[in-house]
Write an enzyme that holds these catalytic residues in place. Structure first.
Site, PDB file in Angstrom:
ATOM      1  N   GLU A 521       0.835  -1.211   0.000  1.00 37.30           N
ATOM      2  CA  GLU A 521       0.000   0.000   0.000  1.00 37.30           C
ATOM      3  C   GLU A 521       0.866   1.255   0.000  1.00 37.30           C
ATOM      4  O   GLU A 521       0.574   2.220  -0.701  1.00 37.30           O
ATOM      5  CB  GLU A 521      -0.963   0.002   1.196  1.00 37.30           C
ATOM      6  CG  GLU A 521      -1.943  -1.172   1.244  1.00 37.30           C
ATOM      7  CD  GLU A 521      -2.719  -1.407  -0.046  1.00 37.30           C
ATOM      8  OE1 GLU A 521      -2.848  -0.463  -0.859  1.00 37.30           O
ATOM      9  OE2 GLU A 521      -3.182  -2.538  -0.266  1.00 37.30           O
ATOM     10  N   ASP A 585       3.625  -4.742  -5.448  1.00 36.41           N
ATOM     11  CA  ASP A 585       4.011  -6.055  -4.918  1.00 36.41           C
ATOM     12  C   ASP A 585       5.528  -6.157  -4.762  1.00 36.41           C
ATOM     13  O   ASP A 585       6.032  -6.635  -3.740  1.00 36.41           O
ATOM     14  CB  ASP A 585       3.525  -7.177  -5.853  1.00 36.41           C
ATOM     15  CG  ASP A 585       2.092  -7.606  -5.537  1.00 36.41           C
ATOM     16  OD1 ASP A 585       1.521  -7.094  -4.556  1.00 36.41           O
ATOM     17  OD2 ASP A 585       1.557  -8.457  -6.271  1.00 36.41           O
TER      18      ASP A 585
HETATM   19 ZN   LIG Z   1      -2.806  -2.677  -4.561  1.00 36.33          ZN
END
Ligand SMILES: [Zn+2]
Length: 683
Positions: A521, A585
């Protein structure tokens, strides 16, 4: 144990062979944490060749896809179903003892009770829909169409266009009315315009579905069939005027702030005053038209469409968007297309699951309040805060080593990272549902009241200061998000659970689980779109041009790497659509690992909890096990068309394949399948 086991054990590295013993050795004390990790792994797989199999192999072998799901993950789905049971118990209790009339408890209990009362819903039949169908039937020309669109919008039936109140990208302290493309019944424009034979098949099936639902709503087969053709032709034109989904991520191409006069110039034959008045927002002046060319096309399309097409289109959307609140035959028909045909789901969910989802969707924070009282231990917030701080420090420390960065941009990036606000668990102030009216004997009416309340709540934001305390997810959601206009990362209570997080977990597991989510995030604030806003959430250029060029080249590496991934022969991941998620990621895992190392430096390295795995290895296994996933082929095809996230089996290995720490932890070498060539690094 099989006779051959000792011989096989010699063929695999020592650490892995040793790890095979505990599950079969009775003298180790039971440890559910250790066993849950090990029982999902396939220790016979080579982590440097097939890490997905290594981390998830036995889980995949032992976990069938439930018949009422199109996708099942070891993390999200397990928690979601667990939460659903908890919420079910809360709602059943509230339904049995609703308390004060008009209280939130009464509303959620009675909405659930009304949803479960199939006999009453059956008896009401189509009657609750009649007023909305009458609105749909009033369209004769552009003026009556736009008035009808506004009235339906007020009832939360979205037609023709997409709109809502969103923080102004360039003045994020103020909410602005956004108008975007929209009006489709299928989940993406591609289904209407693609040459892919499977999508063409689905479009034909969609037309039959439209006819079926219109038939259930009272039309004879012939007129329903003719209307379905009109609907599909009309929506196909809307689809042609729509931007591809990947382009809709491009934030600076979605900013065209104009006033009402500007809108009237853009789409002159559509009577906007009638639309805004019927919507209940006549005073809206300032508008961001995200996709101007869509409105030019809409203007032409409406002018060229006969009244029976306009009416069929509105009527279809009234029925389609109300199907969940009508007698069961509507929900079943809806499932047959959107569940079975489009997603490959074998069975409709049992009614109670759909009712829990409906109450969660319509009165989510009222449910969430009870949920956190019962489920969210205050201590987990403390641990989560410590983890986020580690992750943020790791992000900042990494900035110093980024070769493509320059000092000026780096300083501003540090400023932005330090301004990121964290929200954990649940909101400080809960939503006020006092305007919603729910009766036990009127499911449609209760749902409609909640939907109207939500539309009015959204419209009331326009032109006002943004409420920075608002949450865009309910606390029971198993998810998290970054919101660029607030420059904030948000972690609902729902995700602070195993296998993402548990106070009893070894730290390496928590950092590989929710720690990587936190890093993910945070990295969104710096992905290919998030980076375009500054620390105050303002969309503006704050990068040196040559740094932007080097960032884009690093990002292109990620785009090209993921674009090679196939879910079936010829069906590939969209590297552009998933770019932001994939960058997040990669960065998230990097920061989670570094954050764990600083935790270790503070607390000392604990003895490995899972025999045969070092703490570092456990972190990567924990990361991958979040993404152990079963899916139908239909769902995967839908996912690569509509979802900005890569499929789970790719997320499990995508970031590790680019991670130097992963290579060290498992002694992988160039040439191994788990070592990407080239490896990509952005953050
Ligand atoms: Zn995301």
């Amino acid at each position: 144990m099989k006779r051959t086991a000792p011989a096989l054990a010699l063929l695999v590295p020592v650490a892995l062979a040793a790890a095979q013993t505990p599950t079969t050795t009775p003298d180790l004390p039971p440890d559910p944490v250790r066993d849950s990790v090990l029982s999902s792994m396939d220790l016979g797989a080579d982590p440097c060749q097939d890490f997905y199999r290594y981390a998830c192999g036995r889980w995949l072998d032992a976990t069938p896809l439930p018949a009422d799901q199109a996708r099942w993950t070891r993390s999200f789905s397990t928690i979601t179903e667990h939460n659903r049971e908890i919420v079910k118990a809360l709602l059943e209790d509230a339904a049995a003892r609703p308390g004060e009339p008009g209280s939130e408890r009464q509303k959620i209990g009675d909405l659930y009770g009304a949803c479960m009362d199939e006999a009453a819903i059956e008896k009401a039949g189509l009657a609750p829909l009649e007023p909305l169908l009458a609105v749909a039937g009033s369209a004769r020309d552009a003026a009556t169409l736009m008035r009808a669109a506004g009235e339906l919008g007020r009832a939360d039936i979205d037609v023709l266009l997409g709109y809502g109140a969103i923080a102004d990208f360039k003045d994020p302290g103020t909410a602005l009315f956004f108008m975007s493309q929209g009006g489709l019944g299928l989940p993406d424009r591609d289904y209407y315009v693609s040459e892919d034979p499977k999508k063409k098949e689905l479009l034909a099936e969609y037309e039959r579905h439209v006819a079926r639902l219109l038939g259930l709503a009272g039309q004879d087969a012939e007129s329903a069939g003719a209307d379905a053709r009109r609907v599909v032709a009309f929506e196909t034109e809307l689809a042609r005027a729509s931007r591809p989904r990947a382009e809709m991520r491009d934030r600076d191409k979605l900013y065209h702030k104009i006033d009402r006069e500007g809108l009237e110039k853009l789409a002159p034959s559509l009577p906007w005053a009638a639309f805004f008045e019927a919507l209940g927002a006549p005073g809206i002046r300032s508008i961001n038209v995200a996709v101007p060319e869509f409105y030019q096309a809409l203007d032409r399309l409406v002018g060229a469409s006969p009244p029976e097409t306009l009416r069929a289109y509105l009527r279809w959307h009234v029925v389609n968007q109300s199907a969940d609140f009508l007698p069961e035959r509507f929900a079943v028909a809806d499932f047959e297309f959107f569940g079975r045909a489009l997603s490959g789901q074998a069975e409709i969910q049992p009614r109670w699951k759909r009712c829990v989802a409906a109450v969660n969707g319509l009165l989510g924070e009222a449910v969430g309040k009870l949920y956190v009282e019962r489920e969210f231990a205050g201590d987990s917030k403390k641990v989560a805060v410590e983890m986020i701080e580690d992750v943020e420090r790791a992000f900042e420390a990494n900035l110093a080593g980024l070769a493509w960065m320059d000092d000026a941009t780096r300083t501003r990036a540090v400023e932005k990272a330090r301004k990121v606000r964290n929200k954990i668990g649940y909101p400080d102030a809960w939503r006020d549902y006092s305007a919603v009216v729910v009766r036990r004997d009127d499911y449609f009416g209760g749902a409609a009241s909640a939907a109207r309340f939500e539309t009015a709540r959204q419209l009331a934001k326009v032109g006002k200061p943004v409420d920075r305390g608002e949450w865009l997810m309910v606390p029971q959601a198993v998810n998290a998000y970054y919101l660029s206009t607030n420059n904030e990362i948000v972690f609902p209570a729902g995700i602070l659970q195993p296998p993402f997080f548990d106070e009893q977990f070894p730290a390496a597991m928590n950092y590989g689980g929710v720690g990587a989510v936190m890093g993910h995030e945070l990295t969104h604030g710096f992905d290919d779109q998030g980076r375009k806003s500054d620390g105050d959430g303002v969309l503006r250029e704050w990068w040196e041009p040559e740094v932007t060029a080097r960032f884009e080249s690093a990002a292109r590496c990620v785009e090209e790497q993921y674009a090679k991934l196939e879910v079936e022969p010829g069906v590939k991941v969209d590297g552009k659509l998933t770019l932001g998620e994939n960058i997040a990621d990669l960065g998230g895992l990097e920061q989670a690992y570094d954050a764990y190392k600083s935790w270790e430096a503070r607390h000392g390295a604990p003895a490995p909890r899972v025999p045969g795995l070092t703490n570092d290895q456990l972190l990567f296994v924990s990361f991958a096990q979040v993404w152990c996933t079963q899916t139908t082929p239909e769902f995967l095809r839908r996912q690569v068309t509509t979802d900005s996230h890569s499929p789970g089996q790719f997320r499990a290995i995508g970031a590790p394949r680019n991670s130097a720490a992963f290579r060290r932890a498992f002694s992988c070498a160039p040439g191994d399948r788990m070592v990407a060539e080239p490896t990509c690094a952005v953050w």
